[in-house]
Design a protein around this motif. Structure first.
Motif, PDB file in Angstrom:
ATOM      1  N   PHE A   1      -0.360   0.465  -2.520  1.00  0.00           N
ATOM      2  CA  PHE A   1      -0.817   1.531  -1.638  1.00  0.00           C
ATOM      3  C   PHE A   1      -0.978   2.807  -2.462  1.00  0.00           C
ATOM      4  O   PHE A   1      -0.067   3.188  -3.209  1.00  0.00           O
ATOM      5  CB  PHE A   1       0.165   1.744  -0.485  1.00  0.00           C
TER       6      PHE A   1
ATOM      7  N   THR B   1       0.150  -6.335  -3.661  1.00  0.00           N
ATOM      8  CA  THR B   1      -0.419  -5.298  -2.805  1.00  0.00           C
ATOM      9  C   THR B   1       0.092  -3.932  -3.235  1.00  0.00           C
ATOM     10  O   THR B   1       1.301  -3.743  -3.425  1.00  0.00           O
ATOM     11  CB  THR B   1      -0.047  -5.533  -1.331  1.00  0.00           C
TER      12      THR B   1
ATOM     13  N   ARG C   1       6.550   4.508   3.026  1.00  0.00           N
ATOM     14  CA  ARG C   1       5.160   4.408   3.498  1.00  0.00           C
ATOM     15  C   ARG C   1       4.920   5.349   4.680  1.00  0.00           C
ATOM     16  O   ARG C   1       3.880   6.014   4.745  1.00  0.00           O
ATOM     17  CB  ARG C   1       4.826   2.971   3.885  1.00  0.00           C
TER      18      ARG C   1
ATOM     19  N   GLU D   1       2.317   8.343   4.195  1.00  0.00           N
ATOM     20  CA  GLU D   1       1.110   8.336   5.023  1.00  0.00           C
ATOM     21  C   GLU D   1       0.971   9.643   5.797  1.00  0.00           C
ATOM     22  O   GLU D   1      -0.130  10.201   5.917  1.00  0.00           O
ATOM     23  CB  GLU D   1       1.140   7.131   5.968  1.00  0.00           C
TER      24      GLU D   1
ATOM     25  N   ARG E   1      -5.481   0.935   0.262  1.00  0.00           N
ATOM     26  CA  ARG E   1      -4.748  -0.302  -0.027  1.00  0.00           C
ATOM     27  C   ARG E   1      -5.581  -1.141  -0.988  1.00  0.00           C
ATOM     28  O   ARG E   1      -6.784  -1.316  -0.799  1.00  0.00           O
ATOM     29  CB  ARG E   1      -4.494  -1.067   1.268  1.00  0.00           C
ATOM     30  N   THR E   2      -4.941  -1.659  -2.036  1.00  0.00           N
ATOM     31  CA  THR E   2      -5.632  -2.554  -2.960  1.00  0.00           C
ATOM     32  C   THR E   2      -4.872  -3.862  -3.082  1.00  0.00           C
ATOM     33  O   THR E   2      -3.641  -3.896  -2.982  1.00  0.00           O
ATOM     34  CB  THR E   2      -5.797  -1.918  -4.354  1.00  0.00           C
ATOM     35  N   GLU E   3      -5.606  -4.948  -3.275  1.00  0.00           N
ATOM     36  CA  GLU E   3      -5.024  -6.292  -3.422  1.00  0.00           C
ATOM     37  C   GLU E   3      -5.395  -6.820  -4.810  1.00  0.00           C
ATOM     38  O   GLU E   3      -6.547  -6.701  -5.235  1.00  0.00           O
ATOM     39  CB  GLU E   3      -5.570  -7.235  -2.348  1.00  0.00           C
TER      40      GLU E   3
END
Length: 384
Positions: free
Chosen positions: A22, A20, A54, A58, A3-5
């Motif tokens: 993914f 955000t 997601r 995942e 996860r990156t912000e």
């Protein structure tokens, strides 16, 4: 999964918004697919599809089934999500500038041409690497001056080097359809089959600088520049269409439904299997038949009302119409009997793929859109 912000440039003191993303699979692996939802922030079906995606991504990532890389941005417009006026969401236009959130993306071919025209060669793979690196350098050097510009920059940094880009939208009331550029259609036809699209609208530069065409248009525009410049030793095939990008319209705004979202997420996963991004543990099924023929965006008729009144639809999205068919009636309850009902008729044969959700229309107001097969429009083909 990672996860990156990504913080946007604040628009005011004490105000900060975050984008955000993914990341699934291996960073830098090919093919790379970028998927985003709700760039028009009030268009929520894509956000629900992202929720279901997601779960699937995942599980695939944890099982080691992803050959390539998938980047998913479930809420691509944190600016628009905050905008409400008198209890109504305002997610299509930024209130500060009145700019459509899905317009005014940079002309990347113009931006990087000076940097790439010298090193271009007859080696297609080397050219793709060169162009992607030049775009990355240009985006890194871009100093946005506004919150909106910073959001556009972050989205492009996440997506600029993707082989395939899916931008998930919806219309007011609609059947499932997609828009893409002509050079992208062969790569995206399997997606249209899997989603069961009822209309596919093609253009080469529809105008307005939309997100998807910013990315796919880079490649054919550079090819045009190579031809115009008469660069020696560089045939057109030396610069392939290295990005297929599309706007997928997931029916209407009210179609926020778990069953539909799960169905669409499953279709997108099947497309990832077709692209060899996902190694499905189950045999990959044959592609279904195409539910429609692709038609030119320039052949799309926008139905408009000649007067104000109550709008009553006699045809619903997905209906196949002939010229002269009545799509809707506009009722003026204050008029004399002879002029109280005005029919709105199809002027093009094709699928009624979208209609407005309001049931009161002003004179000149939009009523719906028909995917006609005969081109007749020129110039900017996109609406506001």
């Amino acid at each position: 999964m990672r996860r990156t912000e990504h913080d946007l440039l604040p628009s005011s003191l004490g105000s900060r918004k975050t984008l955000t993303a993914f990341h699934y699979g291996t960073a830098g692996a090919r093919p790379k697919v970028y998927i985003q939802a709700s760039l028009h922030a009030g268009e929520l079906p894509g956000m629900l599809v992202a929720h279901h995606l997601r779960v699937l991504l995942e599980a695939a990532d944890a099982a080691g089934e992803l050959r390539g890389e998938v980047v998913l941005v479930p809420a691509a417009n944190p600016i628009g999500l905050t905008q409400r006026l008198y209890h109504h969401p305002q997610g299509r236009f930024e209130l500060n500038t009145a700019e459509n959130f899905n317009r005014h993306y940079p002309a990347l071919a113009d931006a990087i041409w000076d940097a790439v025209q010298g090193p271009l060669s007859a080696d297609a793979e080397a050219n793709v690497t060169l162009v992607r690196a030049a775009v990355a350098d240009w985006l890194q050097a871009w100093q946005p001056e506004t919150e909106l510009q910073s959001m556009r920059r972050h989205l492009l940094l996440l997506a600029h080097d993707a082989d395939t880009v899916l931008d998930l939208h919806c219309d007011a009331e609609a059947t499932l359809h997609l828009y893409t550029e002509e050079p992208c259609w062969p790569a995206l036809e399997p997606l249209a089959r899997l989603l069961g699209c009822q209309a596919v609208l093609l253009a080469k530069d529809s105008g307005g600088g939309s997100f998807d065409e910013c990315l796919s248009g880079l490649w054919w525009r550079l090819r045009d520049r190579i031809l115009d410049a008469g660069l020696q030793g560089i045939p057109p095939e030396a610069l392939p269409q290295a990005c297929a990008s599309t706007t997928v319209e997931l029916r209407g705004e009210a179609d926020v439904d778990h069953a539909l979202a799960a169905q669409d997420a499953g279709a997108i996963m099947a497309y990832l299997a077709h692209l060899n991004v996902w190694r499905s543990p189950l045999p990959v099924a044959a592609l279904p038949a195409l539910a429609c023929k692709a038609t030119p965006l320039s052949g799309s008729q926008t139905l408009r009302s000649p007067l104000s009144g109550v709008l009553v639809f006699l045809a619903r999205p997905g209906a196949r119409l002939a010229v002269g068919d009545v799509v809707a009636e506009v009722i003026d309850p204050t008029a004399d009997a002879a002029s109280r009902v005005t029919p709105i008729r199809a002027e093009a044969a094709g699928v009624l793929y979208a209609t407005v959700s309001d049931r009161y229309v002003h004179a000149g107001g939009e009523v719906g859109k028909i995917a006609g097969a005969v081109p007749f429009r020129t110039g900017n083909l996109l609406g506001a």
